[in-house]
Design a protein around this motif. Structure first.
Motif, short mmCIF file in Angstrom:
data_model
loop_
_atom_site.label_atom_id
_atom_site.label_comp_id
_atom_site.label_asym_id
_atom_site.label_seq_id
_atom_site.Cartn_x
_atom_site.Cartn_y
_atom_site.Cartn_z
N UNK A 25 0.81 -1.23 0.00
CA UNK A 25 0.00 0.00 0.00
C UNK A 25 0.84 1.27 0.00
N UNK A 26 2.00 1.23 0.64
CA UNK A 26 2.87 2.41 0.64
C UNK A 26 3.37 2.72 -0.76
N UNK A 27 3.71 1.69 -1.51
CA UNK A 27 4.17 1.89 -2.88
C UNK A 27 3.03 2.42 -3.75
N UNK A 28 1.82 1.86 -3.57
CA UNK A 28 0.68 2.32 -4.34
C UNK A 28 0.32 3.76 -3.98
N UNK A 29 0.44 4.12 -2.71
CA UNK A 29 0.13 5.49 -2.29
C UNK A 29 1.10 6.47 -2.93
N UNK A 31 2.68 6.15 -5.73
CA UNK A 31 2.34 6.26 -7.15
C UNK A 31 1.08 7.10 -7.34
N UNK A 32 0.09 6.90 -6.48
CA UNK A 32 -1.15 7.66 -6.60
C UNK A 32 -0.92 9.14 -6.35
N UNK A 33 -0.12 9.47 -5.35
CA UNK A 33 0.18 10.87 -5.05
C UNK A 33 0.91 11.52 -6.22
N UNK A 34 1.83 10.79 -6.83
CA UNK A 34 2.55 11.32 -7.99
C UNK A 34 1.60 11.59 -9.15
N UNK A 35 0.67 10.66 -9.39
CA UNK A 35 -0.31 10.84 -10.47
C UNK A 35 -1.23 12.03 -10.20
N UNK A 36 -1.65 12.19 -8.96
CA UNK A 36 -2.54 13.30 -8.61
C UNK A 36 -1.81 14.63 -8.78
#
Length: 51
Positions: A25-29, A31-36
């Motif tokens: 989940x930390x890795x996905x978070x 990536x999601x923050x970077x995309x946002x």
């Protein structure tokens, strides 16, 4: 016959699974923050021309 190798294998697999469940989940978070952030940067110029 010793069951020790099977016990060590089970604990090792369990540890790897628990670590994956903790860090995925930390890795996905990240990536999601970077995309946002990228989407916000793309939308800012459009928002500036509307006002």
């Amino acid at each position: 016959m010793s069951h020790l190798p099977f016990i060590w294998a089970a604990y090792s697999i369990g540890t790897v699974v628990l670590l994956w469940c903790a860090f995925a989940p930390l890795v996905r978070k990240k990536s999601a923050v970077r995309d946002i952030r990228r989407l916000i940067q793309l939308e800012e110029p459009a928002r500036d021309t509307d006002t």
